[in-house]
Design an enzyme around this catalytic site. Sequence first.
Site, PDB file in Angstrom:
ATOM      1  N   GLN A  46       6.641 -24.018  49.107  1.00  0.00           N
ATOM      2  CA  GLN A  46       6.895 -24.411  47.710  1.00  0.00           C
ATOM      3  C   GLN A  46       5.783 -23.854  46.825  1.00  0.00           C
ATOM      4  O   GLN A  46       5.812 -24.018  45.618  1.00  0.00           O
ATOM      5  CB  GLN A  46       6.899 -25.942  47.579  1.00  0.00           C
ATOM      6  CG  GLN A  46       7.975 -26.607  48.410  1.00  0.00           C
ATOM      7  CD  GLN A  46       7.687 -28.089  48.604  1.00  0.00           C
ATOM      8  OE1 GLN A  46       8.046 -28.914  47.769  1.00  0.00           O
ATOM      9  NE2 GLN A  46       7.037 -28.437  49.681  1.00  0.00           N
ATOM     10  N   VAL A  91       3.417 -21.173  44.844  1.00  0.00           N
ATOM     11  CA  VAL A  91       3.719 -19.957  44.076  1.00  0.00           C
ATOM     12  C   VAL A  91       2.503 -19.033  44.037  1.00  0.00           C
ATOM     13  O   VAL A  91       2.477 -18.066  43.286  1.00  0.00           O
ATOM     14  CB  VAL A  91       4.164 -20.310  42.630  1.00  0.00           C
ATOM     15  CG1 VAL A  91       5.475 -21.093  42.633  1.00  0.00           C
ATOM     16  CG2 VAL A  91       3.093 -21.108  41.874  1.00  0.00           C
ATOM     17  N   HIS A 128       9.945 -21.666  45.313  1.00  0.00           N
ATOM     18  CA  HIS A 128       9.641 -21.861  43.890  1.00  0.00           C
ATOM     19  C   HIS A 128       9.122 -20.600  43.211  1.00  0.00           C
ATOM     20  O   HIS A 128       8.500 -20.674  42.158  1.00  0.00           O
ATOM     21  CB  HIS A 128       8.637 -23.019  43.728  1.00  0.00           C
ATOM     22  CG  HIS A 128       9.206 -24.351  44.104  1.00  0.00           C
ATOM     23  ND1 HIS A 128       8.434 -25.472  44.325  1.00  0.00           N
ATOM     24  CD2 HIS A 128      10.491 -24.742  44.296  1.00  0.00           C
ATOM     25  CE1 HIS A 128       9.226 -26.499  44.638  1.00  0.00           C
ATOM     26  NE2 HIS A 128      10.463 -26.077  44.640  1.00  0.00           N
ATOM     27  N   CYS A 133      10.031  -7.886  27.087  1.00  0.00           N
ATOM     28  CA  CYS A 133      10.735  -7.129  28.136  1.00  0.00           C
ATOM     29  C   CYS A 133      10.985  -5.701  27.635  1.00  0.00           C
ATOM     30  O   CYS A 133      11.560  -5.530  26.554  1.00  0.00           O
ATOM     31  CB  CYS A 133      12.055  -7.837  28.441  1.00  0.00           C
ATOM     32  SG  CYS A 133      13.130  -6.900  29.520  1.00  0.00           S
ATOM     33  N   THR A 162       2.653 -31.239  51.947  1.00  0.00           N
ATOM     34  CA  THR A 162       3.599 -31.486  50.853  1.00  0.00           C
ATOM     35  C   THR A 162       3.839 -32.984  50.719  1.00  0.00           C
ATOM     36  O   THR A 162       3.899 -33.698  51.727  1.00  0.00           O
ATOM     37  CB  THR A 162       4.934 -30.714  51.034  1.00  0.00           C
ATOM     38  OG1 THR A 162       5.861 -31.135  50.028  1.00  0.00           O
ATOM     39  CG2 THR A 162       5.540 -30.907  52.415  1.00  0.00           C
ATOM     40  N   SER A 163       3.968 -33.434  49.463  1.00  0.00           N
ATOM     41  CA  SER A 163       4.181 -34.860  49.231  1.00  0.00           C
ATOM     42  C   SER A 163       5.592 -35.274  49.641  1.00  0.00           C
ATOM     43  O   SER A 163       5.912 -36.461  49.628  1.00  0.00           O
ATOM     44  CB  SER A 163       3.927 -35.199  47.766  1.00  0.00           C
ATOM     45  OG  SER A 163       4.756 -34.415  46.939  1.00  0.00           O
ATOM     46  N   ASN A 189      -0.775 -34.003  57.120  1.00  0.00           N
ATOM     47  CA  ASN A 189      -1.114 -34.398  55.749  1.00  0.00           C
ATOM     48  C   ASN A 189      -2.154 -35.520  55.839  1.00  0.00           C
ATOM     49  O   ASN A 189      -1.958 -36.461  56.601  1.00  0.00           O
ATOM     50  CB  ASN A 189       0.154 -34.897  55.026  1.00  0.00           C
ATOM     51  CG  ASN A 189      -0.022 -34.973  53.527  1.00  0.00           C
ATOM     52  OD1 ASN A 189      -1.048 -35.431  53.036  1.00  0.00           O
ATOM     53  ND2 ASN A 189       0.987 -34.531  52.788  1.00  0.00           N
TER      54      ASN A 189
HETATM   55  P1  OAD Z   1       1.978 -32.183  45.723  1.00  0.00           P
HETATM   56  O1  OAD Z   1       0.841 -31.947  44.790  1.00  0.00           O
HETATM   57  O2  OAD Z   1       3.073 -33.108  45.333  1.00  0.00           O
HETATM   58  O3  OAD Z   1       1.433 -32.755  47.108  1.00  0.00           O
HETATM   59  C1  OAD Z   1       0.375 -32.180  47.786  1.00  0.00           C
HETATM   60  C2  OAD Z   1       0.279 -32.872  49.137  1.00  0.00           C
HETATM   61  O4  OAD Z   1      -0.757 -32.223  49.869  1.00  0.00           O
HETATM   62  C3  OAD Z   1      -0.092 -34.351  49.079  1.00  0.00           C
HETATM   63  O5  OAD Z   1       0.795 -35.085  49.917  1.00  0.00           O
HETATM   64  C4  OAD Z   1      -1.517 -34.399  49.635  1.00  0.00           C
HETATM   65  O6  OAD Z   1      -1.780 -35.580  50.380  1.00  0.00           O
HETATM   66  C5  OAD Z   1      -1.489 -33.195  50.550  1.00  0.00           C
HETATM   67  N1  OAD Z   1      -2.807 -32.590  50.824  1.00  0.00           N
HETATM   68  C6  OAD Z   1      -3.905 -32.532  50.021  1.00  0.00           C
HETATM   69  N2  OAD Z   1      -4.901 -31.869  50.621  1.00  0.00           N
HETATM   70  C7  OAD Z   1      -4.418 -31.470  51.835  1.00  0.00           C
HETATM   71  C8  OAD Z   1      -4.967 -30.723  52.923  1.00  0.00           C
HETATM   72  N3  OAD Z   1      -6.214 -30.255  52.882  1.00  0.00           N
HETATM   73  N4  OAD Z   1      -4.176 -30.496  54.001  1.00  0.00           N
HETATM   74  C9  OAD Z   1      -2.914 -30.979  54.055  1.00  0.00           C
HETATM   75  N5  OAD Z   1      -2.350 -31.681  53.053  1.00  0.00           N
HETATM   76  C10 OAD Z   1      -3.091 -31.924  51.967  1.00  0.00           C
HETATM   77  O7  OAD Z   1       2.525 -30.751  46.107  1.00  0.00           O
HETATM   78  P2  OAD Z   1       3.932 -30.308  46.679  1.00  0.00           P
HETATM   79  O8  OAD Z   1       4.450 -31.265  47.697  1.00  0.00           O
HETATM   80  O9  OAD Z   1       3.771 -28.880  47.056  1.00  0.00           O
HETATM   81  O10 OAD Z   1       7.428 -27.779  42.035  1.00  0.00           O
HETATM   82  O11 OAD Z   1       4.816 -30.386  45.392  1.00  0.00           O
HETATM   83  C11 OAD Z   1       6.104 -29.895  45.471  1.00  0.00           C
HETATM   84  C12 OAD Z   1       6.530 -29.325  44.179  1.00  0.00           C
HETATM   85  O12 OAD Z   1       6.348 -30.297  43.162  1.00  0.00           O
HETATM   86  C13 OAD Z   1       5.704 -28.147  43.661  1.00  0.00           C
HETATM   87  O13 OAD Z   1       6.065 -26.932  44.245  1.00  0.00           O
HETATM   88  C14 OAD Z   1       6.050 -28.176  42.216  1.00  0.00           C
HETATM   89  C15 OAD Z   1       5.915 -29.662  41.961  1.00  0.00           C
HETATM   90  O14 OAD Z   1       6.650 -30.218  41.025  1.00  0.00           O
HETATM   91  C16 OAD Z   1       7.745 -26.934  41.039  1.00  0.00           C
HETATM   92  O15 OAD Z   1       6.920 -26.407  40.339  1.00  0.00           O
HETATM   93  C17 OAD Z   1       9.221 -26.687  40.907  1.00  0.00           C
END
Ligand code: OAD
Length: 244
Positions: free
Chosen positions: A101, A103, A119, A147, A188-189, A213
């Site tokens: 997810q 970018v 994404h 563009c 990922t959350s 996580n």
């Molecule tokens: P989040 O910011 O929601 O979550 C990050 C996760 O990483 C959390 O669960 C943290 O506990 C965990 N974390 C932090 N440090 C870590 C480490 N060192 N090792 C392992 N885990 C760790 O990010 P995403 O789940 O990626 O979408 O969010 C998903 C999407 O939500 C993003 O791509 C974005 C956002 O809205 C769009 O932009 C469409």
Amino acid sequence: MTFPVEFIRQLAGAKRVTVLTGAGVSAESGVPTFRDAQTGLWAKFKPGELATPQAFRRNPRLVWEWYDWRRKRVAGVQPNPAHLALAEMERLFPHFHLITQNVDGLHQRASSRNVIELHGNLTRTKCFDEGTIISNWPDTGEIPPKCPNCGGLLRPDVVWFNEPMPEAEMERAIEASTHCDIFFSIGTSAAVYPAASLPYEALRSGATTVEINPEPTPFTEDAHFAFAGAAGLVLPALLNRIRT
Ligand code: OAD
């Protein structure tokens, strides 16, 4: 770090491995996770106020400048041990898919090849009107630039809130999640759909599911194995263990 023997046995015998990553994997490189507070100059904006087509229509300059700031930040950081371990895992398993997810392009910079970007990618630019990928444009000093084909505004090639997932990538991600022996959800959350549904698709299809996580997520209870630790520590330890 010790891993359950049963998990190591399954992983060592796995042919098909699929991994879903989120912002946590890049956190140790110094890329702030999406849900972390914006810093400095951008602290007063919520990501939802900057990462939507509506925000871009309202104030294209502001949104372009925010992404420009993020691009520069990402250019100044390096892949961390988690990215490097995942790139190496791609070489160990006959069928390995990495769905991200993120970018920031850090998986590719760590030399992962088979990356499904759900994404988009910050470093690519496309036309807001036509959606065409644009690699070069005349530098007229306008922000955002225009563009060269149609004169529309240029924007980053990322998926914003209120926008659909890229169809081909989503199909490949579902295929990889429903046809694997082991599925990892890392950093990922597990809260933003449809990406958050992939671990459940894998579970329903009979895969062994694993979460890495430091914090619990909605998926933790459902995963067969959950390792509460930083990806940059757990993944290299795991790699060491399956290599021995
Ligand atoms: P989040 O910011 O929601 O979550 C990050 C996760 O990483 C959390 O669960 C943290 O506990 C965990 N974390 C932090 N440090 C870590 C480490 N060192 N090792 C392992 N885990 C760790 O990010 P995403 O789940 O990626 O979408 O969010 C998903 C999407 O939500 C993003 O791509 C974005 C956002 O809205 C769009 O932009 C469409």
